[in-house]
Motif scaffolding. Sequence first.
Motif, short mmCIF file in Angstrom:
data_model
loop_
_atom_site.label_atom_id
_atom_site.label_comp_id
_atom_site.label_asym_id
_atom_site.label_seq_id
_atom_site.Cartn_x
_atom_site.Cartn_y
_atom_site.Cartn_z
N MET A 199 1.06 -1.09 -0.06
CA MET A 199 -0.16 0.07 -0.02
C MET A 199 0.96 1.20 0.07
O MET A 199 1.62 1.39 0.97
CB MET A 199 -0.78 -0.16 1.21
N GLY A 200 0.74 1.94 -0.90
CA GLY A 200 1.53 3.15 -1.06
C GLY A 200 2.69 3.11 -2.12
O GLY A 200 3.69 3.76 -1.94
N SER B 111 -4.33 6.24 -6.39
CA SER B 111 -4.47 7.03 -7.62
C SER B 111 -4.24 5.82 -8.67
O SER B 111 -3.09 5.49 -9.04
CB SER B 111 -3.39 7.99 -7.86
N LYS C 72 -1.38 6.77 -11.22
CA LYS C 72 -0.04 6.70 -10.80
C LYS C 72 0.26 5.23 -10.99
O LYS C 72 1.47 5.00 -11.24
CB LYS C 72 0.09 7.39 -9.44
N MET D 29 -7.59 7.01 3.93
CA MET D 29 -8.56 7.55 4.78
C MET D 29 -10.21 7.01 4.97
O MET D 29 -10.81 7.37 5.68
CB MET D 29 -8.87 9.17 4.39
N PRO E 85 3.00 10.82 6.18
CA PRO E 85 3.18 10.54 7.61
C PRO E 85 2.05 9.48 7.97
O PRO E 85 0.70 9.72 7.84
CB PRO E 85 2.83 11.98 8.31
N PHE F 18 15.15 1.73 8.42
CA PHE F 18 16.45 2.09 8.94
C PHE F 18 16.01 2.46 10.44
O PHE F 18 17.01 2.19 11.35
CB PHE F 18 17.04 3.26 8.21
N ASP F 19 15.00 3.08 10.70
CA ASP F 19 14.24 3.03 12.14
C ASP F 19 13.25 1.92 12.25
O ASP F 19 12.19 2.37 11.43
CB ASP F 19 13.96 4.43 12.53
N GLY G 210 11.11 13.67 0.88
CA GLY G 210 10.15 14.46 1.50
C GLY G 210 9.19 13.82 2.59
O GLY G 210 8.83 14.74 3.40
N GLY H 166 18.37 5.19 4.30
CA GLY H 166 16.73 5.65 4.23
C GLY H 166 16.08 5.14 3.26
O GLY H 166 14.66 4.90 3.41
N1 LIG Z 1 11.84 4.07 8.69
C1 LIG Z 1 12.68 4.66 7.77
O1 LIG Z 1 13.73 4.37 7.68
C2 LIG Z 1 11.89 5.53 6.59
C3 LIG Z 1 12.73 5.65 5.59
C4 LIG Z 1 11.96 6.32 4.53
C5 LIG Z 1 10.82 6.67 4.48
N2 LIG Z 1 10.09 6.47 5.71
C6 LIG Z 1 8.64 6.98 6.00
O2 LIG Z 1 8.06 6.32 5.02
C7 LIG Z 1 6.82 7.27 4.61
C8 LIG Z 1 6.74 7.56 3.21
O3 LIG Z 1 7.98 8.33 2.82
P1 LIG Z 1 8.17 8.76 1.23
O4 LIG Z 1 9.28 9.83 1.28
O5 LIG Z 1 8.02 7.61 0.39
O6 LIG Z 1 6.65 9.57 1.14
P2 LIG Z 1 5.90 10.36 -0.25
O7 LIG Z 1 6.80 10.28 -1.24
O8 LIG Z 1 5.58 11.86 0.38
O9 LIG Z 1 4.74 9.54 -0.39
C9 LIG Z 1 3.55 9.68 0.34
C10 LIG Z 1 2.68 8.37 -0.13
O10 LIG Z 1 1.57 8.55 0.72
C11 LIG Z 1 0.20 7.99 -0.16
N3 LIG Z 1 -0.89 8.88 0.30
C12 LIG Z 1 -0.86 10.01 0.96
N4 LIG Z 1 -2.45 10.39 1.25
C13 LIG Z 1 -2.99 9.18 1.07
C14 LIG Z 1 -4.59 8.72 1.05
N5 LIG Z 1 -5.28 9.46 1.59
N6 LIG Z 1 -4.57 7.62 0.34
C15 LIG Z 1 -3.54 6.94 -0.22
N7 LIG Z 1 -2.53 7.17 -0.38
C16 LIG Z 1 -2.11 8.18 0.34
C17 LIG Z 1 0.64 9.18 -1.37
O11 LIG Z 1 -0.01 8.58 -2.60
P3 LIG Z 1 -0.04 9.61 -3.99
O12 LIG Z 1 1.31 9.37 -4.64
O13 LIG Z 1 -1.18 9.14 -4.73
O14 LIG Z 1 0.00 11.07 -3.58
C18 LIG Z 1 2.08 8.55 -1.53
O15 LIG Z 1 2.21 7.30 -1.88
C19 LIG Z 1 6.92 8.53 5.43
O16 LIG Z 1 6.18 8.29 6.67
C20 LIG Z 1 8.58 8.64 5.97
O17 LIG Z 1 8.59 9.09 7.36
C21 LIG Z 1 10.69 5.87 6.84
#
Ligand SMILES: NC(=O)c1ccc[n+]([C@@H]2O[C@H](COP(=O)([O-])OP(=O)(O)OC[C@H]3O[C@@H](n4cnc5c(N)ncnc54)[C@H](OP(=O)(O)O)[C@@H]3O)[C@@H](O)[C@H]2O)c1
Length: 409
Positions: free
Chosen positions: A10-11, A43, A46, A71, A92, A145-146, A185, A355
């Motif tokens: 998912m995502g 989407s 996408k 949501m 987030p 990574f975390d 981001g 990351g």
């Molecule tokens: N633990 C770790 O080491 C680590 C490393 C990397 C990232 N992360 C975490 O992973 C998460 C993603 O990071 P990212 O940089 O890949 O984020 P991002 O590029 O901003 O992507 C956000 C994603 O959320 C989706 N989204 C937002 N609202 C939604 C909704 N209502 N329904 C369905 N999908 C929805 C977006 O879909 P659309 O494309 O359709 O807009 C997109 O796929 C963040 O929380 C980040 O902190 C953690």
Amino acid sequence: MSREFDIVLMGATSFVGKITARRFAKLLSRQPEAFRLAFAGRSESKLASIIDDLKREFPNVAIPVLKGDSMSEHDMTLIAKRTRVVVSTVGPYDLYGDALVKACAENGTHYCDLTGEPQFIHRMLANYEQIAKDSGACIVHCCGFDSIPSDIGTYFLQKRAQEAGMGQCVDVDMRVKAMKGGFSGGTIASLINIVSDVRRTPSLKKVLFDPYALCPQNKGIKQTYIGKAQSDWVTDQWVAPFVMAPINSKIVMRSAQLLPDLYPDGFRYNEGMLGGKGSKGRRSAKLISAGIKTIVVGAAMAPTRWLLQSFVLPKPGEGPSPAEQEAGFFVVQVHGKTETGHRLSVQVKGDQDPGYGSTSKMLSQAALALAFDLNDDQVGGFWTPASLLGEKLIERLAANAGIECCVLN
Ligand SMILES: NC(=O)c1ccc[n+]([C@@H]2O[C@H](COP(=O)([O-])OP(=O)(O)OC[C@H]3O[C@@H](n4cnc5c(N)ncnc54)[C@H](OP(=O)(O)O)[C@@H]3O)[C@@H](O)[C@H]2O)c1
């Protein structure tokens, strides 16, 4: 569990989701029958473009697409009912993650993600822990990574110390020896959201600063925290705060309580980032410390937050390039002292940026472990990577993710 899919990502359209999608597709291109995979997101267009890109690179792989808005409880329930495991990169998580965790907990669907947001996990535990225990769903947050290197590193240290007849490590100090990589981001959005959450709801500070916030019980043992550049007696170097320490420490502490045979009662844990020796090390530790403070203070105030988001930090969907991911790496060392005074150190090393390159490998292997490595006697609930997947995850990471755990002395 007879369901249509083994794993739903998912995502798949997020920055880290696309990298993870490619990891799964690559695995399937080598072994098309290995697991049944689908991608999900809000989407369809996408998702279709991601599938097109992957088809060009892996023509023998066909991956179905499921439409769902995070949501919508209705959408998330439909997805959770169709698969054995959901892996989520929609963040987030504190903003978009509740309905999916709820749907998985209610429908006995295993779940893993990349959240590093303590306030989100705290809320999920309060709302859905008993439901997951009842349904048999295994929920595992923090599979990037975390907090995998910290959690698995400490687990590996405890196991090796006990195998060597040293007993259990009561004092454990994790030090990031080196790392190279950038932020996306989405990660920045999650960090900024934590700061905004605390401004809106000051009582959340208690969750963020309590090392036992995600534990079944507060054991009352005072934990130390590296809050500024300081001289480190463990490594004889200068050490700075590590930005992931607040979440990693809570996850390691939860593992300690979920695995009471492996971790001692008075277990203490802290994390820091090494600056090096002498005056150069001191300067470098002070710089790291000042950098973290600048981001946190900057994110807390609207004008500087706007400046950071507009001109300095990556935007949602952006992150390090494939070349930067390839050139990245991390080395984390975990130093332990047992109740009888023995000392043992282990190392966890990753071959890509922490990351994204390495995180996507950790996350995909955690999802595969949830799908295929659980024993019949493992029960539902909220677990940590180490407490649920332990040695099997270590083996998977070494075999498929370029992540090596080894004993240093
Ligand atoms: N633990 C770790 O080491 C680590 C490393 C990397 C990232 N992360 C975490 O992973 C998460 C993603 O990071 P990212 O940089 O890949 O984020 P991002 O590029 O901003 O992507 C956000 C994603 O959320 C989706 N989204 C937002 N609202 C939604 C909704 N209502 N329904 C369905 N999908 C929805 C977006 O879909 P659309 O494309 O359709 O807009 C997109 O796929 C963040 O929380 C980040 O902190 C953690």
